[in-house]
Write a protein that holds these residues in place. Sequence first.
Motif, short mmCIF file in Angstrom:
data_model
loop_
_atom_site.label_atom_id
_atom_site.label_comp_id
_atom_site.label_asym_id
_atom_site.label_seq_id
_atom_site.Cartn_x
_atom_site.Cartn_y
_atom_site.Cartn_z
N THR A 1 22.71 14.96 2.90
CA THR A 1 21.78 14.02 2.82
C THR A 1 21.71 13.07 4.08
O THR A 1 20.68 12.58 4.33
N ALA A 2 23.03 12.72 4.46
CA ALA A 2 22.99 11.82 5.47
C ALA A 2 22.50 12.32 6.87
O ALA A 2 21.47 11.71 7.62
N ARG A 3 22.74 13.56 7.25
CA ARG A 3 22.10 14.31 8.19
C ARG A 3 20.60 14.47 8.19
O ARG A 3 20.05 14.11 9.02
N GLY A 4 20.26 14.92 7.02
CA GLY A 4 18.61 14.87 6.91
C GLY A 4 17.90 13.84 6.97
O GLY A 4 16.86 13.71 7.52
N LEU A 5 18.16 12.81 6.39
CA LEU A 5 17.74 11.42 6.33
C LEU A 5 17.79 10.85 7.77
O LEU A 5 16.70 10.40 8.24
N ALA A 6 18.88 11.04 8.35
CA ALA A 6 18.83 10.44 9.63
C ALA A 6 17.93 10.93 10.83
O ALA A 6 17.22 10.42 11.59
N HIS B 1 16.59 7.82 19.87
CA HIS B 1 17.49 7.31 18.37
C HIS B 1 18.90 8.04 18.12
O HIS B 1 19.38 7.60 17.15
N ALA B 2 19.10 8.53 19.26
CA ALA B 2 20.46 9.25 19.18
C ALA B 2 21.48 8.48 18.47
O ALA B 2 22.36 8.96 17.45
N SER B 3 21.79 7.23 19.10
CA SER B 3 22.96 6.45 18.66
C SER B 3 22.73 5.93 17.24
O SER B 3 23.67 5.70 16.47
N ILE B 4 21.35 5.74 16.92
CA ILE B 4 21.10 4.95 15.80
C ILE B 4 21.36 6.09 14.82
O ILE B 4 21.86 5.53 13.68
N ARG B 5 21.02 7.28 14.74
CA ARG B 5 20.98 8.41 13.87
C ARG B 5 22.47 8.62 13.65
O ARG B 5 23.13 8.67 12.47
N HIS C 1 10.70 4.56 8.01
CA HIS C 1 11.13 3.69 6.78
C HIS C 1 12.26 2.50 7.12
O HIS C 1 12.43 1.88 6.50
N GLY C 2 12.65 2.84 8.31
CA GLY C 2 13.79 1.73 8.80
C GLY C 2 13.26 1.02 9.81
O GLY C 2 13.87 0.75 11.05
N THR C 3 12.05 0.33 9.55
CA THR C 3 11.50 -0.41 10.56
C THR C 3 12.30 -1.61 10.87
O THR C 3 12.16 -1.78 12.32
N PRO C 4 13.02 -2.25 10.34
CA PRO C 4 13.80 -3.29 10.89
C PRO C 4 14.80 -2.99 12.04
O PRO C 4 15.56 -3.60 12.75
N ILE C 5 14.97 -1.42 11.96
CA ILE C 5 15.92 -0.75 13.15
C ILE C 5 15.18 -0.21 14.20
O ILE C 5 15.20 -0.24 15.59
N ASP C 6 14.18 0.61 13.71
CA ASP C 6 13.45 1.32 14.74
C ASP C 6 12.31 0.56 15.67
O ASP C 6 11.80 0.97 16.79
N GLN C 7 11.99 -0.68 14.94
CA GLN C 7 11.13 -1.48 15.66
C GLN C 7 11.53 -3.06 15.39
O GLN C 7 10.76 -3.71 15.24
N ALA C 8 12.77 -3.26 15.74
CA ALA C 8 13.21 -4.36 15.45
C ALA C 8 12.88 -5.68 16.09
O ALA C 8 12.59 -6.68 15.53
#
Length: 274
Positions: A148-153, A162-166, A239-246
């Motif tokens: 699940t973690a891998r798919g969601l990332a 986004h490699a380091s964020i993933r 879905h991770g807006t505070p992270i991908d567009q901080a």
Amino acid sequence: MPHAMINGCSLFYTDQGDGEVVLLIHGLGSSTRDWEYQLPSLLPQYRVICLDMRGHGQSDKPKGGYSIKGFADDCIAFIEQLNLEKPHIVGISMGGMIAFQLATQRPELPASLTIVNSAPEVIPRKPAEYLMVAKRLFFAHVLPLSVTARGLAKLLFPKPEHASIRETFESRWNENDRSAYLASLRAIIGWGVSDRLDRINCPVLVISGDQDYTPVESKREYVSRLGDARLEVIEDSRHGTPIDQADNFNALLLDFLRQSGSAAPTQNAMNQPL
């Protein structure tokens, strides 16, 4: 690090900075750590409190059923125990649902709400929605957390940059307690306060990624039923807006908090003659 005993459960939290209180509520399978991109922007002006909900992060993970109302009850008790006066509440995804529940249950508590990639209900009504919910529950119960973690990332942070964020997301997700995660997921399905939105009497900012799970139009619809509310859409975000567009997210949040703070002029004051 501080813990608070709330409703028989030890909840972990961080408490930093000075000023008006901003309470950050994470989403499903997340924790206080995932607000790391917001703290540098908020701390120079605000007292920022991040709370691990029960079943998450460093908080207790009791057995038994979880509910959005139960999470909100924990937040209310936490606010009262720490004597937090009129906190600004920011919630993402499940955290936004908790914020909605809290504000309809105790409308006098929050100074403002910031709802990020969330909705006031998760109630399937159409056959396709029932199918989607059934599939999500099925795969969540069958697949290992690591899958699940891998798919969601990959879904949330698909770009090469986004490699380091993933990698961070996947590592943290794998630390979840499986039983608590599943109980929290089940708590979301069927929950809703759409029929009580008129109880919310504080300013509301709804932030949506343009590619979030929930269509922007559905957010526009519920914002239209709120009083003092507006919708802001951030482009090139999932879905991770505070992270991908901080940076864009933080700018919107800070502007809204300044407008909604205790120093902000009220409408009545603004209408008084000079």
